[in-house]
Design an enzyme around this catalytic site. Structure first.
Site, short mmCIF file in Angstrom:
data_model
loop_
_atom_site.label_atom_id
_atom_site.label_comp_id
_atom_site.label_asym_id
_atom_site.label_seq_id
_atom_site.Cartn_x
_atom_site.Cartn_y
_atom_site.Cartn_z
N ASP A 60 0.87 -1.16 0.00
CA ASP A 60 0.00 0.00 0.00
C ASP A 60 0.92 1.23 0.00
OD1 ASP A 60 -2.16 1.68 -0.02
OD2 ASP A 60 -3.24 0.64 1.56
C1 NOJ Z 1 -4.10 3.85 -0.10
C2 NOJ Z 1 -5.26 2.93 0.10
O1 NOJ Z 1 -5.16 2.29 1.35
C3 NOJ Z 1 -5.38 1.87 -0.98
O2 NOJ Z 1 -6.56 1.17 -0.79
C4 NOJ Z 1 -5.29 2.48 -2.34
O3 NOJ Z 1 -5.45 1.48 -3.33
C5 NOJ Z 1 -3.97 3.19 -2.47
N1 NOJ Z 1 -3.89 4.24 -1.48
C6 NOJ Z 1 -3.75 3.76 -3.86
O4 NOJ Z 1 -4.58 4.83 -4.09
#
Ligand code: NOJ
Length: 737
Positions: free
Chosen positions: A285
């Site tokens: 993430d």
């Molecule tokens: C953070 C989020 O937790 C995740 O779900 C998302 O896909 C990513 N950012 C990318 O935007």
């Protein structure tokens, strides 16, 4: 029995039995030769994903930012997130294909969570349909639109089980139940990925794992659960998504029992790569490897790179740890080059599977972009999904609405809101495209005098606008109050300490009720809310969640009965925040709640029962259940048992009932939940019609993570419970010999 149809719910329909994407060795020798040619910097680059920034749109000129173009040309970026648009992605891909040494195509990822530009209902809403076919269809259409703008890969589905509605990200998933979540996870993966053609996109199952178990419902917070809870409750939807063919995973921000997922060898290698034989890749993430420094698990970014790559984290989203340190770590023998190669292999494999080596531009079609984005087909699809997502929670007869009214009052902060219905991941959704409830009502009742009074904002604490709203209600024959949360009160980093309706909206509804006029309350929200006051004051309560661009049309179609609602709650709605966790599949305890016995498990200031149980929802018609019958009273592990229940439509309208089957293992080597959903089916019935619904259960359904840390079934008594929600069930028992 002639008019009765027997429905057999085949076990094969269950998630986990879908065919996984068939990996073969067709690309492996090509991958070998590419890896042999790669320098360590190029390998690290392949594992590096950077955010491009927002650039898509008819008025934004397509351009390639200088630094990024240089980095792509030098082989330092393997993937972008947030680079969208047929032109832009083509431009970027051209740099990779024409200027980089090894001509490895880029993979473009984006969060297509509930649509790209055509905003569909939020994921929690779609799941309320309890219809995997609708959920699959929704993902398929979202993929078609996104793929037309150059996107290869969505960061969805989110399959995190969430039992705490304070956690804002509950809106992105399938709610509290593992079985329902697993079915929906598989449906979404199949919808997004389809046949992996140029109208499909790769899925990314997230957030691996147990992100939804954050303490206090606070985002990014610590998780400390047993391996049993992890295996039984949180992991099955991931496994179901994998079995449905998911090509990628995203690890979670949280730690579990002291180990952040970005550095968890147990999760990423032992479970995912070895036990489950996952062949695709895992992306971190956003900066989650870097966040291991704050966790106190990595000393610095170099340490984070070492921990993540050796744990099995393949691609680094935005922490830039791999590009900064992998070369040095390998050269100093602190990371085996084989670990880096394995991750590169996985990334290249997915690029091959998506066909990007054959045609790097297969998603960059200006023509498809023009034809598919916000097309009529997309908007019709969004409407179809929204109509199936709306849950009727209370109805004393005011719904469906009559054909004609002279005067209608439409009140509340969500009634004419353009942005709220788009929810938390609206992406390129445009609030100008949203049909509001007010617009829907005006269109449906062109002859009526429709008065709109907003009265308050979502979070207002002043009641200054109440008088005007009350006067409008007094003057009308019907009052529709549309209240709820703001679209961004759920989603990432949007947690609430209280799940009450914000501001003075409860008081507004109470003031409207006092006028004595028929009062319909429509709710927009991204979590379970504590709705005691609304349930008490409204004649009808309709849970619309965040329905997307077709909001007003879908809601009006349900209010008027054009659509007979058949959605069901995928999460328990407690009476008050303090009842959380209130999931239906809790344990019994040694002192199960008994309101007449003080020394039992309960609260002094409320009972323990929810307001609306999991699986609950009403229809404009009525259903009656006959007696549940089991084919056997006693079975061996190799046997199947058939559960049959007659269901009749005793009302005046055609409608669809969601028949649910729950099981309880009465005594185990470890304690078992009071009930667990194991099967469900939607049955459409004409007035007066009756059908025998039949479910087949086998040993797989009886298994749990036993005292010896294996999935097994244990002999003894099982309770079967069947009904239209998790509370109102009939029960029977059988014995496993
Ligand atoms: C953070 C989020 O937790 C995740 O779900 C998302 O896909 C990513 N950012 C990318 O935007």
């Amino acid at each position: 029995m002639n008019n009765k149809i027997v429905l057999i719910i085949l076990l094969l329909a269950a998630a986990g039995m879908q065919a996984q994407y068939k990996y073969d060795n067709r690309y492996e020798s090509k991958i070998d030769s590419i890896i042999k040619l790669m320098t360590l910097e190029e390998k690290a680059g392949q594992l590096n994903q950077l955010a491009y920034g927002w650039g898509w749109g008819p008025t934004v000129k397509s351009e390639v930012k200088g630094d990024y173009a240089k980095m792509v040309a030098e082989g330092k970026i393997g993937s972008f997130l947030n680079a969208v648009g047929a032109d832009l992605t083509r431009d970027l891909q051209k740099v990779a294909m024409e200027k980089s040494r090894l001509h490895i195509p880029l993979i473009f990822g984006f969060d297509v969570i509930h649509g790209f530009k055509t905003t569909f209902p939020v994921p929690l809403a779609e799941v309320a349909s309890w219809d995997p076919a609708i959920v699959e269809y929704s993902a398929k259409m979202q993929a078609k639109e996104a793929a037309a703008t150059g996107i290869h890969w969505t960061f969805a589905p989110m399959v995190d089980i969430a039992r705490d509605s304070r956690w804002g990200r509950i809106v992105e998933g399938a709610g509290e139940d593992t079985y329902l979540g697993s079915i929906m996870a598989a449906a979404r993966v199949k919808g997004f990925q389809g046949t992996l053609g140029n109208e499909n996109i790769a899925a990314c199952v997230k957030h691996f794992a147990a992100y939804g178990a954050a303490e206090g419902g606070r985002d990014y917070n610590t998780v400390d659960i047993s391996e049993r809870v992890l295996r039984e409750t949180y992991l099955p939807p991931f496994k179901a998504a994998l079995d449905a063919g998911a090509l990628t995973f995203m690890c979670s921000f949280n730690e579990i029992a002291g180990v952040p997922s970005s550095g968890s060898k147990f999760l990423l290698s032992d479970v995912l790569r070895n036990e489950w034989q996952f062949k695709g890749f895992v992306v971190s993430d956003w900066n989650s490897p870097g966040e291991m420094i704050n966790h106190g698990f990595a000393a610095d970014l170099k340490d984070a790179a070492r921990i993540s790559i050796t744990a099995g984290l393949d691609m680094d989203m935005e922490s830039r740890a791999y590009t900064a340190y992998l070369k040095e770590l390998v050269e100093k023998k602190q990371v085996p080059v084989a670990d880096v190669d394995e991750s590169v292999r996985r990334v290249l494999r997915v690029k091959f599977i998506l066909g990007l080596f054959d045609d790097p531009y297969k998603y960059c079609s200006k023509e498809r972009e023009q034809n598919f984005v916000m097309s009529k087909e997309m908007q019709d699809a969004a409407l179809k999904v929204a109509e199936q997502s709306i849950v009727l929670l209370k109805n004393n007869g005011v719904l469906p609405l009559k054909d004609a009214y002279k005067k209608i009052a439409v009140v509340g902060p969500c009634a004419n809101a353009k942005k709220i219905p788009l929810g938390s991941w609206e992406q390129y959704g445009d609030s100008n495209d949203v049909v509001t409830v007010l617009e829907g009502i005006k269109k449906t009742y062109p002859k009526a005098d429709v008065t709109f009074v907003q009265a308050v904002t979502i979070t207002d604490t002043t009641k200054a606008g109440f008088d005007e709203a009350v006067q409008a209600a007094k003057d009308a024959e019907l009052v529709i109050a549309v209240v709820g949360e703001d679209g961004h009160m759920s989603g990432e980093a949007s947690c609430r300490a209280s799940i009450d309706l914000p501001g003075v909206q409860n008081e507004l509804v109470e003031a409207l009720q006092k006028t004595g006029k028929p009062l319909v309350v429509v709710l927009m929200n991204g979590r379970a809310l504590a709705l005691g006051a609304i349930d008490k004051n409204a004649d009808a309560v309709v849970e619309a969640w965040f329905p997307g661009i077709t909001c007003g049309t879908a809601i009006t179609n349900v209010l008027t009965g054009k659509i007979n609602p058949s959605a069901r709650l995928p999460i328990t709605f407690p009476k008050v925040t303090g009842q959380i966790p209130s999931h239906y599949n809790h344990k019994n305890t040694g002192r199960p709640n008994d309101p007449n016995n003080h020394y039992t498990s309960g609260y002094l200031d409320t009972d323990i029962n929810p307001l609306y149980p999991f699986g609950y929802g009403l229809s404009y018609t009525a259903f009656k259940y006959g007696t549940v019958k089991l084919s056997k009273q006693s079975i061996k592990a190799t046997d199947k048992i058939t559960v049959t229940v007659p269901v009749s439509n005793t009302g005046k309208l055609e409608g669809t009932e969601t028949v649910q089957l729950y099981l309880r293992d009465m005594v185990g080597s470890v304690t078992r939940p009071v009930k667990e959903l194991k099967r469900f089916v939607k049955v459409n019935l004409k007035p007066g019609e009756s059908k025998d619904v039949q479910f087949t259960i086998n040993e797989e359904d009886l298994k749990f993570w036993d005292i010896n840390m294996h999935f097994s079934s244990e002999p003894g008594e099982f309770r079967v419970m069947v009904g239209g929600n998790s509370r109102d069930v009939q029960q029977e028992t059988f014995t496993l010999e």
